[in-house]
Design a protein around this motif. Sequence first.
Motif: not given
Length: 194
Positions: A63, A65-66, A87, A109-110, A112
């Motif tokens: 998992v 997000d970037i 992503v 903003k990120y 993980n």
Amino acid sequence: MLTDNETKDLLKETEALMEGHFILSSGLRSDKYVQCAKLLMHPQKAEKICKSLADKIKNSKIVFDIVVSPAIGGILAGYEVARHLAVPTFFTERVDGKFTFRRGFELDKYRNVLIVEDVITTGKSSLECAATIQEFGGVIAGYACIIDRSGDKLLIKDKIISQIKLEIPSFAPDNMPDKLKNIKPIKPGSREIL
């Protein structure tokens, strides 16, 4: 996903996997050398390998997000993998010998982060990149690379998702196989010899 043989074929076609006599940045010698930039200069071939790596990452259920990559080698690999994973991506770069974020890149903003490299040998650059990410509040979700050639030299303790693992032996200059002694050595890497 590409098989190891299909991946090796693309690496050889693009001369990213070379054979000869190479002086590594450690000062050790090898009969093979990986120069992933040669693969990445061919967008259609690089896309095949990076899409396959992205599929492996999806299947891993990590998992994140970037994607963040260490400059300079990891930038194109990170970009192409992130494109297939849909992503955002950015990179760390060295300033006065230490990785940092520049160019307005922020982790706010990120949270993980998946670190993506072209080649991991010892993992030193990935770990330096990870330290920067953690310094700015990010959490390392995992590591991925096109080529894992770490063998027993890996400093990273976490699992690495790779498109291919290559076992490339290295030798001390005074303990080389005879076949290397008869080939003029070249120093292809970007780091100074230690």
